[in-house]
Design an enzyme around this catalytic site. Structure first.
Site, PDB file in Angstrom:
ATOM      1  N   GLU A 202      -6.159  -6.360  21.190  1.00 10.89           N
ATOM      2  CA  GLU A 202      -6.795  -5.213  20.263  1.00 10.89           C
ATOM      3  C   GLU A 202      -8.032  -5.800  19.678  1.00 10.89           C
ATOM      4  OE1 GLU A 202      -7.048  -2.684  16.441  1.00 10.89           O
ATOM      5  OE2 GLU A 202      -6.411  -5.000  16.631  1.00 10.89           O
TER       6      GLU A 202
ATOM      7  N   GLN B 268      -0.762 -12.794  10.626  1.00 17.07           N
ATOM      8  CA  GLN B 268      -1.269 -12.826   9.167  1.00 17.07           C
ATOM      9  C   GLN B 268       0.320 -12.481   8.221  1.00 17.07           C
ATOM     10  OE1 GLN B 268      -3.494  -9.416  10.139  1.00 17.07           O
ATOM     11  NE2 GLN B 268      -2.140  -7.767   9.541  1.00 17.07           N
TER      12      GLN B 268
ATOM     13  N   LYS C  31       0.690  -1.220  -0.047  1.00 12.62           N
ATOM     14  CA  LYS C  31       0.030  -0.075   0.078  1.00 12.62           C
ATOM     15  C   LYS C  31       1.023   1.272  -0.126  1.00 12.62           C
ATOM     16  CE  LYS C  31      -4.235  -1.882   0.431  1.00 12.62           C
ATOM     17  NZ  LYS C  31      -5.033  -1.737   1.558  1.00 12.62           N
TER      18      LYS C  31
ATOM     19  N   ASP D 148      -2.621  -8.083  17.524  1.00  8.72           N
ATOM     20  CA  ASP D 148      -3.853  -7.462  16.474  1.00  8.72           C
ATOM     21  C   ASP D 148      -4.693  -8.525  16.150  1.00  8.72           C
ATOM     22  OD1 ASP D 148      -3.770  -5.202  14.400  1.00  8.72           O
ATOM     23  OD2 ASP D 148      -3.936  -7.087  13.066  1.00  8.72           O
ATOM     24  N   ASN D 149      -6.013  -7.903  16.227  1.00  4.30           N
ATOM     25  CA  ASN D 149      -7.189  -8.251  15.815  1.00  4.30           C
ATOM     26  C   ASN D 149      -7.482  -9.863  16.301  1.00  4.30           C
ATOM     27  OD1 ASN D 149      -8.710  -6.200  14.637  1.00  4.30           O
ATOM     28  ND2 ASN D 149      -7.438  -6.477  12.643  1.00  4.30           N
TER      29      ASN D 149
END
Length: 693
Positions: A439, A339, A279, A410-411
């Protein structure tokens, strides 16, 4: 045929209509009921939580029929260690029994309760109230029999004590001999002899005792309950605009973080960043050759979750950073995001760990309409799930070996709950000092499940709670709701992902106000900086919670010397937190009425009453607000009709208040809050606070 049925019939309680008969009890003479212990999470399925080294109150609900006296005993043990400790419980209100235990070190413990109807204590209780002479003499003989029973148990128990048995038997003999002749008052004095009764209590009759099954409890270290987090991107730590920051740059920034009083320094992922589907600035899909990408797109040809981004430095540099931070009483926390970027080594080495689409591509992460083309989630339903689990746990093990024991995950709600239960339990068995922050900005029941599974702390909805009623309702639930024994909130006014609408183009007063709220309402809190202290308030577009020019996608250079920085204010608030133990926990939080909807008042107090903090916040970012705060004197340990001093630790102003209703006024352009320490008015000039050093 007798009324009880044919000879040899087994006794059983009658069945209700359409119900099968219940099996008989093992012994119907057991009269005591223990119907709950506290904490007990989902019937003992999950452990409650406490802090090692601090007194912790355990409770049981126990009662019996009639008016006999009970004894209730708590027993506890440490997992994997021999020996069981026993503590007598004291009766409180409504058949609740309590005992305090100080668990010596972090780790898993188990506690249970045993209760019994105590014949000796029941006799003693009744004997003390008898006034009729004949009743006293008969009761003395009854007591002699009970005492002889205690003597027999003293002789035959595992720790037989001949001397105690002889003392008790002599007491019983004397009581029986004098039952018919002694003066009733002398007889009562003999029967109620405190020393002898205390000895008899050591040998209770527990034939008809009831035990409640053991329940688990996890004792964390203190930082699980009280911590101040500061998040920064190491790659933006350079003091030269445009240069990628390094761990050595972060080492130079440590004194700055320490000056603000933070004890946890948290980094987003520090691993190599994928190049495929990278990105660009502001989350654009087409990155240029110099764009750095998102740290959460983990993995490239340089390595994955156990590797360090080459531009940040080496493992030796990281070790130096951890050591330098520890010397300033700061711990490094790492973000673990399970991930992968498309070019993570796992994708080629373990393709079975991912979901493949019919077109031969891997399913990337998405939450329609949001798409994360640069991130591949793991498939927790893979046939190779056991190998996947072992590898993911090994990521935590790797960084623990390098001195990191605090992780922000994370998540976690998008990963397997079964995995988290296993993984966290395994890690805490070997490293009970480990702390996990979830989180999980998701549904409440999901957040609570993660806490039950072992997460030490959790993000909260504080970011979206802004009005007086919202704050009161939410933090009352956090402090006093059913999740108190396992759910530890961590309040963040901002994160790299969330620039809440409250902060959009907000003035300085809002940043100060939200910081005070987070830091005093919640014993764990954090900020994402330097964006916070430099009051970054520009969204990428109206209505979005993304920052304009977000650090998630590009390097940023921060001018830490700006005159308008909130560095000094944050440092002051954190110092107030450290020096006032009332702010180290949430359980004592109590909101105080104040007759202005734009003002909020609340207090916290230590269990011993030595420290009380009253906070008043102006929720209006622009206008002076005033009101009458109705201080609940009894809750703060202040006698009525007495003077007491409130000392504002932000402004150093002092006020003498009397009784409950007192006037407050706050100008948000000066200071949007008072953080008062409440002190009884001193009576001696020598002791008066203005003469203290």
């Amino acid at each position: 045929m007798s009324a009880g049925g044919p000879a040899g019939d087994t006794l059983r309680p009658p069945a209700g209509p359409g119900q099968a008969s219940l099996p008989p009890p093992e012994d119907g003479r057991v009269r005591v009921i223990v119907d709950a212990v506290v904490p007990q999470i989902d019937g003992g399925r999950f452990p409650g939580k406490c802090i090692a080294g601090e007194p912790f109150t355990l409770s049981a609900h126990a009662f019996t029929d009639g008016h006999d006296r009970l004894r209730v005993r708590l027993h506890w043990r440490a997992e994997g260690e021999p020996g069981t400790h026993q503590v007598e419980m004291e009766q409180g209100h409504n058949d609740e029994w309590h005992a305090q235990v100080c668990f010596p070190k972090p780790g898993t413990y188990y506690f249970g309760v045993t209760a019994w109807v105590d014949g000796l204590r029941s006799w003693r209780h009744d004997f003390n109230r008898r006034v009729d002479e004949a009743d006293i003499r008969i009761a003395a003989k009854v007591g002699a029999e009970l005492i002889e029973g205690a003597a027999a148990r003293a002789e035959s128990g595992e720790a037989a004590t001949t001397g105690d048995a002889q003392t008790l038997r002599s007491w019983a003999t004397q009581l029986r001999q004098e039952a018919d002749t002694a003066d009733p008052e002398d007889l009562k004095a003999l029967a109620l002899d405190a020393r002898l009764n205390e000895l008899a209590d050591e040998y209770p009759d527990k034939r008809f005792a009831e035990s409640f099954p053991e329940r688990p409890l996890f004792a964390d270290r203190l930082k699980a309950r009280f911590s101040s987090w500061y998040e920064l991107f190491p790659r933006s730590a350079s003091d030269e605009p445009g240069r990628h920051g390094t761990f050595k740059d972060v080492i130079k920034r440590l004194p700055y973080v320490a000056s603000m009083g933070f004890d946890v320094l948290y980094f987003p992922p520090i691993h190599p960043i994928g190049r495929e589907k990278r990105k660009g600035p502001n989350n654009t899909l087409n990155a240029g050759p110099d764009d750095v990408g998102s740290p959460w797109a983990i993995g490239a040809e340089e390595g994955g979750h156990k590797s360090i981004h080459p531009l940040l430095g080496t493992e030796a540099d990281f070790a130096e950073l951890v050591q330098a931070a520890n010397q300033l009483d700061i711990e490094i926390a790492l973000d673990i995001a399970l991930q992968c970027a498309p070019d993570h080594p796992y994708v080629k080495e373990h393709p079975q760990w991912f979901r493949w689409r019919p077109d031969g591509t891997v399913q990337y992460a998405e939450n329609p309409p949001k798409k994360y083309q640069d991130i591949y989630p793991f498939n927790f339903e893979t046939e190779d799930w056991q190998a996947l689990w072992r590898e993911l746990k090994s990521i935590f093990d790797f960084w623990i070996e390098r001195g990191v024991t605090i992780f922000r995950v994370d998540n976690p709600h998008t990963k397997s709950f079964a995995f988290w239960e296993w993984c966290i339990a395994e890690i805490k068995r070997e490293h009970p000092e480990a702390i996990f922050l979830a989180e999980a900005f998701t549904r409440p029941k999901v957040m609570h499940r993660l806490a039950k599974l072992g997460y030490s702390q959790s993000y909260t909805y504080f970011t979206w709670r802004n009005t007086k009623s919202e704050l009161i309702e939410y933090f009352t639930e956090l402090a006093h709701g059913p999740g108190y024994h396992y759910f530890r909130p961590n309040a963040w006014p901002n994160t790299p992902d969330i620039l809440n609408e409250t902060l959009h183009h907000a003035p300085r007063s809002v940043f100060m106000q939200r910081l005070v709220l987070a830091a005093t309402l919640c014993s764990n809190y954090g900020i994402y900086g330097p964006a916070y202290e430099l009051m970054e308030n520009r969204p990428v577009k109206p209505g979005s919670e993304e920052y304009l020019d977000s650090e998630k996608y590009q390097l940023r250079h921060w001018d830490l010397e700006r005159e308008d920085s909130l560095q000094w204010f944050i440092g002051l608030v954190n110092r107030i937190r450290r020096e006032n133990p009332a702010l180290h926990d949430n359980r004592s939080l109590r909101f105080m009425p104040i007759d202005n909807e734009r003002m909020l008042a609340y207090a916290k107090r230590t269990p011993d009453g030595r420290n009380t903090v009253l906070t008043v916040v102006n929720l209006d970012p622009d206008n002076v607000q005033s009101g009458i705060v109705d201080v609940h004197l009894q809750a703060l340990g202040i006698p009525p009709d007495t003077d007491y001093t409130v000392h504002d630790l932000l402004s150093q102003q002092r006020f003498t208040w009397r009784n409950g209703r007192n006037f407050v006024q706050l100008d948000p352009n000066h200071a949007p809050a008072h953080i008062f320490v409440v002190r009884p008015q001193r009576r001696s000039e020598r002791d008066f606070f203005t003469f203290e050093g």
